[in-house]
Every structure is written in C-alpha cells, then in structure tokens.
Design a protein around this motif. Structure first.
Motif, short mmCIF file in Angstrom:
data_model
loop_
_atom_site.label_atom_id
_atom_site.label_comp_id
_atom_site.label_asym_id
_atom_site.label_seq_id
_atom_site.Cartn_x
_atom_site.Cartn_y
_atom_site.Cartn_z
N GLN A 5 7.93 2.22 6.90
CA GLN A 5 7.20 2.40 5.46
C GLN A 5 6.38 4.06 5.05
OE1 GLN A 5 5.24 -1.52 4.78
NE2 GLN A 5 6.98 -1.97 6.14
N GLU A 7 2.76 4.10 2.71
CA GLU A 7 2.41 3.67 1.39
C GLU A 7 0.74 4.59 1.49
OE1 GLU A 7 0.22 -0.09 2.92
OE2 GLU A 7 2.10 -0.95 3.16
N ALA A 9 -2.10 4.68 -1.01
CA ALA A 9 -3.48 4.39 -2.09
C ALA A 9 -3.99 5.03 -2.93
CB ALA A 9 -4.41 3.77 -1.55
N THR A 65 -0.59 0.66 -4.08
CA THR A 65 0.27 1.37 -3.32
C THR A 65 1.27 1.86 -3.37
OG1 THR A 65 -1.70 0.01 -1.71
CG2 THR A 65 0.22 0.95 -1.04
N PRO A 67 5.35 2.37 -2.45
CA PRO A 67 5.67 2.98 -1.49
C PRO A 67 6.94 4.11 -0.55
CG PRO A 67 7.15 2.13 -3.39
CD PRO A 67 5.70 2.40 -3.69
N LEU A 117 4.02 3.42 10.26
CA LEU A 117 3.09 3.49 8.48
C LEU A 117 1.92 4.73 8.54
CD1 LEU A 117 2.20 1.54 6.68
CD2 LEU A 117 0.93 0.59 7.76
N ASN A 119 -0.73 6.35 6.07
CA ASN A 119 -1.48 5.70 4.90
C ASN A 119 -1.96 7.37 4.53
OD1 ASN A 119 -1.74 3.19 4.68
ND2 ASN A 119 -1.93 3.28 6.54
#
Length: 135
Positions: A5, A7, A9, A65, A67, A117, A119
C-alpha cells in the motif's frame, strides 16, 4: 495475495473569497518521473474534490488518502504498475490556477511486499478561492 500500500494524505484548506455562495472544484495534478519521455504523460489528474455551497468567507478542509493505484502508469506490456521515482504534485482549480507544489519520492529498491506502507502528506493552508456563483 495482498498487495503493498502507498498512502498519500492530502490536506487542504479552501477559503471562499467571493461575495456569493458557490461551488469549488479542487484538482490534484501530478507529473510522473520522466514526464513526457518514453510515452509517459506530462501530467495527470490524480484526484478531485467538489466543495458544494461555500458561503462567502467560509473555510472548508479537505483531508483524503490516495491509494497506490493513483501513482500507476501503463508499462510497455500494457500493465498498470507503480511509477517509482519523483512525482511533482500540485493543487489547482478548474480555471487552471496552480497552488503549492511538492515533490514526492516514490522509491522502491526491492519488489513490493505484502504490508509495505509509505506515507506522505501534502499540506496546503490558506488557499483562497472565489467559488463560481450558483446560477
């Protein structure tokens, strides 16, 4: 099996500077790594948000958010794959006005593994817009 994933933001504040209530469309554009080369697009519309019925002087906040698939391009085998490298991201509106620009480094030194992940946050504060009047 699961996929990795990514993500990102996105946070933006939009303040109506108009004299009448109206709607505003906030657009998130991205230029992928090596934009314009080897068939890659110069830029892409990655996401958009429609803010309904903004009152004069009202401030609205967008917090979404995104993807991993937002950062995919079609490769030479016609498969959608993440485009690793530096993406240039910016917010704009339907009139083409650009606001803050940031660079997002989407890096992978090894194959994506399940549960990976990353961010990143794109913060834009104090973005003033004059919404189009509702007719």
């Amino acid at each position: 099996h699961g996929t990795a994933q990514l993500e990102v933001a996105v946070r933006a504040s939009v303040r109506s500077s108009g004299k009448h209530p109206g709607d505003e469309v906030l657009l998130l554009f991205g230029a992928p790594p090596n934009a314009g080369l080897c068939g890659r697009p110069q830029q892409e519309l990655l996401a958009f948000w429609r803010l309904h019925d903004l009152s004069p002087g009202e401030t609205r906040h967008v917090h979404e958010t995104l993807p991993l698939k937002v950062f995919e391009l079609t490769d030479s085998q016609a498969q959608r794959r993440p485009a690793f490298g530096t993406w240039r991201l910016w917010l704009g509106d339907e009139r083409g006005a650009a606001t803050s620009t940031i660079d997002l480094d989407l890096l992978s030194s090894e194959p994506l593994s399940e549960g990976a992940l990353w961010n990143c946050e794109l913060d834009v504060d104090g973005l003033e817009k004059s919404p189009q009047e509702v007719v």
